[in-house]
Design an enzyme around this catalytic site. Structure first.
Site, PDB file in Angstrom:
ATOM      1  N   GLY A 138     -58.208 -47.865  20.790  1.00 42.72           N
ATOM      2  CA  GLY A 138     -59.361 -46.999  20.678  1.00 42.72           C
ATOM      3  C   GLY A 138     -59.331 -46.216  19.382  1.00 42.72           C
ATOM      4  N   ASN A 154     -56.270 -43.410  20.372  1.00 44.77           N
ATOM      5  CA  ASN A 154     -54.989 -43.927  20.853  1.00 44.77           C
ATOM      6  C   ASN A 154     -55.024 -45.442  21.034  1.00 44.77           C
ATOM      7  OD1 ASN A 154     -53.562 -41.407  21.139  1.00 44.77           O
ATOM      8  ND2 ASN A 154     -54.845 -40.974  22.914  1.00 44.77           N
ATOM      9  N   PRO A 196     -66.204 -53.833  22.243  1.00 41.20           N
ATOM     10  CA  PRO A 196     -65.279 -54.547  23.140  1.00 41.20           C
ATOM     11  C   PRO A 196     -64.852 -53.707  24.342  1.00 41.20           C
ATOM     12  CG  PRO A 196     -64.635 -54.840  20.848  1.00 41.20           C
ATOM     13  CD  PRO A 196     -65.716 -53.810  20.861  1.00 41.20           C
ATOM     14  N   ASP A 197     -64.645 -52.411  24.134  1.00 39.65           N
ATOM     15  CA  ASP A 197     -64.225 -51.553  25.239  1.00 39.65           C
ATOM     16  C   ASP A 197     -65.253 -51.526  26.353  1.00 39.65           C
ATOM     17  OD1 ASP A 197     -65.895 -50.259  23.365  1.00 39.65           O
ATOM     18  OD2 ASP A 197     -65.227 -48.271  24.010  1.00 39.65           O
ATOM     19  N   ASP A 244     -66.910 -43.459  30.718  1.00 43.14           N
ATOM     20  CA  ASP A 244     -65.598 -43.499  30.063  1.00 43.14           C
ATOM     21  C   ASP A 244     -65.458 -42.282  29.155  1.00 43.14           C
ATOM     22  OD1 ASP A 244     -63.247 -44.049  28.737  1.00 43.14           O
ATOM     23  OD2 ASP A 244     -63.746 -46.139  28.308  1.00 43.14           O
TER      24      ASP A 244
END
Length: 257
Positions: free
Chosen positions: A8, A11, A108-109, A129
């Site tokens: 991310g 992190n 992508p997340d 999220d």
């Protein structure tokens, strides 16, 4: 064994999956200049610390920071002898193709969260999220990602408040004891916390109205637990949703690739 990597903006998380459970989860700050050798030194030191016997056969990567993907590819090839699956690349198959505007490149997340949430909860979902950004991913009844909402993240908002207003200190987010603050710290914490409660509730309400159906709200991300018990915003909270989604996509590619 599978090494699932979620990179991310803030992190990067490595999780080792043995086919039934995650054996361990390792976390480091995201840095685009970190080399493959540096990744392996960090990774191998922590795996040794946990005392786990690990033989990685496959690697899957989800990254919102394109510049780190090359070094993670080299890391995978050099130390595990395998070509990683990279979510969002043309050769990575998805269980359900997204339905968005032509030419739109979905993060992508968000694809991973949609896959993981659908596998666990079925369709008609809103996945919230709490990351660097606070994202809302809408998952259709058939499991497809069909769009969403992006808002500034909680910590990003706190940092912006501190940077833009010289008299306001940097504070950590926490659940306020009352709405009306009687000092600067309490005022800021109340504003951020209840502001995000209102943001999440209003966006989810409007998404459900626009879809004209009942939808379950699934929370994930580092700050999700902070909001879980205070405002009845979510139906479920999944701390490992992104990593679970990576295992779902990996299995789909192995079965169909």
């Amino acid at each position: 064994m599978l090494l699932a990597i979620d990179c991310g903006n803030t992190n990067t998380v490595f999780s080792i999956w043995d086919g039934e459970q995650f054996l361990c989860t390792l976390r480091t700050s995201t840095h685009h200049a970190r080399t493959a050798d540096a990744y392996f030194t960090w990774y191998s030191t922590l795996v040794k610390h946990y005392g786990i016997e690990v033989e990685i056969d496959d690697v899957i990567i989800s990254s919102t920071v394109p510049r780190v993907v090359y070094n993670l590819r080299v890391f995978s090839d050099r130390f595990f002898g395998c070509r990683p699956i990279v979510v969002g690349k043309p050769d990575c198959l998805l269980p359900h193709e997204p339905r968005v505007d032509l030419g739109t490149q979905v993060g992508p997340d968000r694809l991973v969260n949609a896959a993981g949430a659908f596998d666990r909860h079925g369709g008609d979902l809103i996945v919230v999220d709490f990351g660097t950004a606070t994202t809302f991913d809408v998952v259709a009844s058939d499991g497809a990602y069909i769009g969403g909402v992006i808002a500034p993240g909680v910590n990003l908002s706190l940092e912006a408040l501190h940077m833009a207003a010289a008299a306001l200190p940097h504070v950590d987010i926490s659940v306020p004891q009352k709405v009306i603050g009687t000092n600067t710290l309490e005022c800021m914490q109340s504003g951020i916390f209840w502001g995000y409660v209102g943001l999440v509730r209003e966006i989810c309400t409007r998404v459900k109205a626009e879809r004209d159906r009942d939808m379950r709200v699934i929370a994930t991300g580092g700050l999700a637990p902070l909001f879980q018990h205070s405002a009845d915003l979510f139906d479920e909270m999944e701390e490992d949703l992104t990593m679970h989604g990576l295992t779902v996509i990996h299995k789909y590619n192995k079965d169909n690739g």
